[in-house]
Enzyme design. Sequence first.
Site, PDB file in Angstrom:
ATOM      1  N   TRP A 225       0.955  -1.258  -0.049  1.00 59.49           N
ATOM      2  CA  TRP A 225      -0.017  -0.020  -0.022  1.00 59.49           C
ATOM      3  C   TRP A 225       0.886   1.291   0.104  1.00 59.49           C
ATOM      4  O   TRP A 225       0.609   2.182  -0.792  1.00 59.49           O
ATOM      5  CB  TRP A 225      -0.871  -0.054   1.076  1.00 59.49           C
ATOM      6  CG  TRP A 225      -1.591   1.423   1.418  1.00 59.49           C
ATOM      7  CD1 TRP A 225      -2.883   1.621   0.663  1.00 59.49           C
ATOM      8  CD2 TRP A 225      -1.286   2.566   2.040  1.00 59.49           C
ATOM      9  NE1 TRP A 225      -3.021   3.001   1.177  1.00 59.49           N
ATOM     10  CE2 TRP A 225      -2.294   3.560   1.806  1.00 59.49           C
ATOM     11  CE3 TRP A 225      -0.116   2.851   3.007  1.00 59.49           C
ATOM     12  CZ2 TRP A 225      -1.896   4.602   2.439  1.00 59.49           C
ATOM     13  CZ3 TRP A 225      -0.055   4.234   3.637  1.00 59.49           C
ATOM     14  CH2 TRP A 225      -1.115   4.995   3.413  1.00 59.49           C
ATOM     15  N   GLY A 244      -4.938  -2.057  -1.161  1.00 54.80           N
ATOM     16  CA  GLY A 244      -5.189  -2.434  -0.109  1.00 54.80           C
ATOM     17  C   GLY A 244      -6.037  -1.255   0.553  1.00 54.80           C
ATOM     18  O   GLY A 244      -6.108  -1.269   1.985  1.00 54.80           O
ATOM     19  N   ASP A 245      -5.987  -0.253   0.130  1.00 53.74           N
ATOM     20  CA  ASP A 245      -6.301   1.324   0.629  1.00 53.74           C
ATOM     21  C   ASP A 245      -7.827   0.911   1.320  1.00 53.74           C
ATOM     22  O   ASP A 245      -8.756   0.867   0.374  1.00 53.74           O
ATOM     23  CB  ASP A 245      -6.283   2.440  -0.322  1.00 53.74           C
ATOM     24  CG  ASP A 245      -6.402   3.585   0.421  1.00 53.74           C
ATOM     25  OD1 ASP A 245      -5.475   4.324   0.995  1.00 53.74           O
ATOM     26  OD2 ASP A 245      -7.580   4.023   0.615  1.00 53.74           O
ATOM     27  N   VAL A 246      -7.988   1.460   2.517  1.00 55.87           N
ATOM     28  CA  VAL A 246      -9.306   1.290   3.105  1.00 55.87           C
ATOM     29  C   VAL A 246     -10.227   2.343   2.553  1.00 55.87           C
ATOM     30  O   VAL A 246     -11.629   2.132   2.323  1.00 55.87           O
ATOM     31  CB  VAL A 246      -9.246   1.229   4.464  1.00 55.87           C
ATOM     32  CG1 VAL A 246      -8.926   2.474   5.138  1.00 55.87           C
ATOM     33  CG2 VAL A 246     -10.816   0.784   5.081  1.00 55.87           C
TER      34      VAL A 246
END
Length: 289
Positions: A225, A244-246
């Site tokens: 990320w 993977g960034d929320v």
Amino acid sequence: MRIDLPGDFHPEHLFRYLSRSDKERLHLVEDNSVYKWVKAGSNEMILSIRFHGQELQVANLLGDIPPEKEAWVQEYIEEWWDLGLNLDEFYRICNADGMLSGLLETLRGVRIIGVHDLFEALSWAIVGQQINLPFAYTLKQRLVENYGEAMEYDGRVWWQFPTPEIIAGLKVETLRGLALTTKKSEYLMGVAEEIGSGRLRKEDLLDDVDHAYRRLTALRGIGPWAANYVLMRCLRYTKAFPVGDVGLQNAVKKQLGMDRKPTEKELLELAENWKGWEAYATFYLWQSL
DNA sequence: GCCCAGGTCTGTC
DNA sequence: GACAGACATGGG
């Protein structure tokens, strides 16, 4: 001096992004202008960048902009706001994509706001991992106000991000005192040492995205990320993609009306449509939140 | 009090 | 390679 803006540029998007935290100390947004203290070699300037129609009016609050530095200033601002990039291909991709086409209606013209300094970009990625954004800004503010260089002008304090040399010379316990975790303190100091010693340089990462990714993820604390985040914000690779960034996950969830966050596999499938422009798709999705 | 947050590392299988 | 748990603290 003046700088032409792309035809579809809308300053209100830029202002919104640059104003999103009142803890930001590295630039100032006021009225119709953006201000930033910059160092161009031996020249120090507080740039005042004012929007006027389809052009920017740029001045230096500390004096004139030396003629030999005009090109530097223009390049600095163009890189910061990605003004030189033609987005036609990205727009075509958006128009062909069910999810992005809706975003384009409100966001057309938005460009990825960059971070020039590699150490600052890596630090922000390390600090911002796994915590909410307001807290990340609090930590960044503490780093800047404790270890960055300060200058007073016009009744304000102007700040530089701390240098790698300063951070590398600290102790883990000292950084812990700012409420960074032990791990993050170690990561930050490790990256500071790597850059401060000259072993890691931004210019060595600009040619080959795969090489840059490997080099960055070899640093402790920089995973997939964070590496993609830096590739996107600092090194300006439009194909960087922090899957993977929320925030990205939440944006897609919202856009598609899902009752859960998409899996990485689902995101990669969606991104099949975004080839070469994943970073821009991500940034537009962030802006949609 | 609980869950989540612009993840990464380490140990285990 | 896949997966669980630790990290540590603030915001809502």
